[in-house]
Design an enzyme around this catalytic site. Structure first.
Site, PDB file in Angstrom:
ATOM      1  N   HIS A  11       0.904  -1.260  -0.104  1.00 18.16           N
ATOM      2  CA  HIS A  11       0.012  -0.143  -0.105  1.00 18.16           C
ATOM      3  C   HIS A  11       0.950   1.302   0.112  1.00 18.16           C
ATOM      4  O   HIS A  11       1.866   1.217   0.528  1.00 18.16           O
ATOM      5  CB  HIS A  11      -1.034  -0.093   1.233  1.00 18.16           C
ATOM      6  CG  HIS A  11      -2.077   1.235   1.333  1.00 18.16           C
ATOM      7  ND1 HIS A  11      -1.657   2.545   1.461  1.00 18.16           N
ATOM      8  CD2 HIS A  11      -3.147   0.922   0.745  1.00 18.16           C
ATOM      9  CE1 HIS A  11      -2.798   3.198   1.218  1.00 18.16           C
ATOM     10  NE2 HIS A  11      -3.820   2.269   0.698  1.00 18.16           N
ATOM     11  N   GLU A  68      -4.016   1.886  -7.355  1.00 20.21           N
ATOM     12  CA  GLU A  68      -4.232   3.019  -6.571  1.00 20.21           C
ATOM     13  C   GLU A  68      -3.359   4.173  -6.817  1.00 20.21           C
ATOM     14  O   GLU A  68      -2.263   4.404  -6.165  1.00 20.21           O
ATOM     15  CB  GLU A  68      -4.374   2.604  -5.053  1.00 20.21           C
ATOM     16  CG  GLU A  68      -5.131   1.420  -4.747  1.00 20.21           C
ATOM     17  CD  GLU A  68      -5.323   1.873  -3.259  1.00 20.21           C
ATOM     18  OE1 GLU A  68      -6.651   1.824  -2.974  1.00 20.21           O
ATOM     19  OE2 GLU A  68      -4.538   1.506  -2.345  1.00 20.21           O
TER      20      GLU A  68
HETATM   21  P1  PGA Z   1      -9.316   6.174  -0.046  1.00 17.59           P
HETATM   22  O1  PGA Z   1      -8.353   5.165   0.404  1.00 17.59           O
HETATM   23  O2  PGA Z   1     -10.699   5.450  -0.685  1.00 17.59           O
HETATM   24  O3  PGA Z   1      -9.709   6.758   1.176  1.00 17.59           O
HETATM   25  O4  PGA Z   1      -9.108   7.014  -1.108  1.00 17.59           O
HETATM   26  C1  PGA Z   1      -7.941   4.017  -0.777  1.00 17.59           C
HETATM   27  C2  PGA Z   1      -6.766   3.227  -0.209  1.00 17.59           C
HETATM   28  O5  PGA Z   1      -5.714   3.824  -0.032  1.00 17.59           O
HETATM   29  O6  PGA Z   1      -6.724   2.049  -0.062  1.00 17.59           O
END
Ligand code: PGA
Length: 247
Positions: free
Chosen positions: A91, A161
């Site tokens: 992440h 992401e």
């Molecule tokens: P968010 O986070 O939905 O708050 O943008 C997503 C993530 O970082 O997994």
């Protein structure tokens, strides 16, 4: 559709975690989504151990160590033993805290060794006009996969992401068109790393400011297999609506 609810450190009380778990169980009975909850590690075992519902659990991270004298580390074995069946790895918030490509690859291997299904997060910091963001994402996937066997690679779920879209509101998320392009691109990269039959089965998720107001458009217009959801998954009302939007 797969929904991975990344509670991050938003949920700081077990009571709130239990409430969200109860909501997840209820909505998973009626909806068509598979829900995976990723609670903070102190709550994982409490929620997951006696779980017999359709909801599954993920670790938010696993350690690069394999146990022993490592105060504070949460190993893949501990997460598996506490009832997790998935593990988020790489992440951006862990990468920002020091996880290099090598560390991410090591964590992936540890998760796989304990039969945790890894959710590998990749994503560029910013978009440029020369397509450098594409090579960045390619490199993140390739360096994570390189040391793994084809069988191991086939177990990984990719969560795209982009950092510029994380932790904001729906207007700041990626648009359906750009997401569709990115999912195709990721599948192209996967085709270089996996046997053909596995490329089609590998799940590609999107994460970054997914909220009830944009989830349906993102799901409909791109070939995404689900979502990794942060802040909206830690809010009872928004989470319920998110799942409803997909049903
Ligand atoms: P968010 O986070 O939905 O708050 O943008 C997503 C993530 O970082 O997994």
């Amino acid at each position: 559709m797969l929904i991975v609810a990344n509670w991050k450190a938003y949920i700081e009380s077990l009571e709130k975690g239990k409430k969200l778990f109860a909501i997840s169980k209820r909505v998973s009975r009626t909806g068509s989504c598979t829900i995976v909850l990723a609670p903070p590690s102190p709550f994982l075992g409490v929620l997951a151990l006696k779980n017999k519902s359709r909801v599954s659990f993920a670790a938010q991270d696993v350690s690069a160590t394999l146990g022993g004298p490592a105060t504070g580390e949460v190993t893949a074995q501990m997460c598996a033993s506490a009832g997790a069946s998935y593990a988020i790895v790489g992440h951006s918030e862990r990468r920002a805290a020091g996880d290099t490509g090598n560390i991410v690859a090591e964590k992936l291997a540890h998760a796989l060794a304990k039969d945790l299904i890894p959710v590998l997060c990749v994503g560029e910091h910013e978009r440029d006009h020369d397509g450098r963001y594409l090579s960045f994402v390619r490199e993140e996937i390739t360096s994570a996969f390189v040391a793994l066997t084809p069988k191991e690679r086939a177990k990984i779920i990719i969560a795209y992401e982009p950092l510029w879209a994380i932790g904001k509101s729906a207007e700041s998320a990626i648009g359906p068109h750009d997401l569709a392009e990115m999912v195709l691109y990721i599948r192209k990269v996967l085709a270089e790393l996996l046997p053909r039959k596995n490329v089609l089965h590998t799940r590609v998720l999107y994460g970054g400011s997914v909220e009830p107001s944009n989830i349906r458009d993102l799901a409909r217009s791109s070939r995404v297999d689900g979502f990794l959801i942060g802040h909206a998954s830690a809010d009872e009302r928004m989470f319920t609506e998110l799942v409803k939007e997909l049903s």
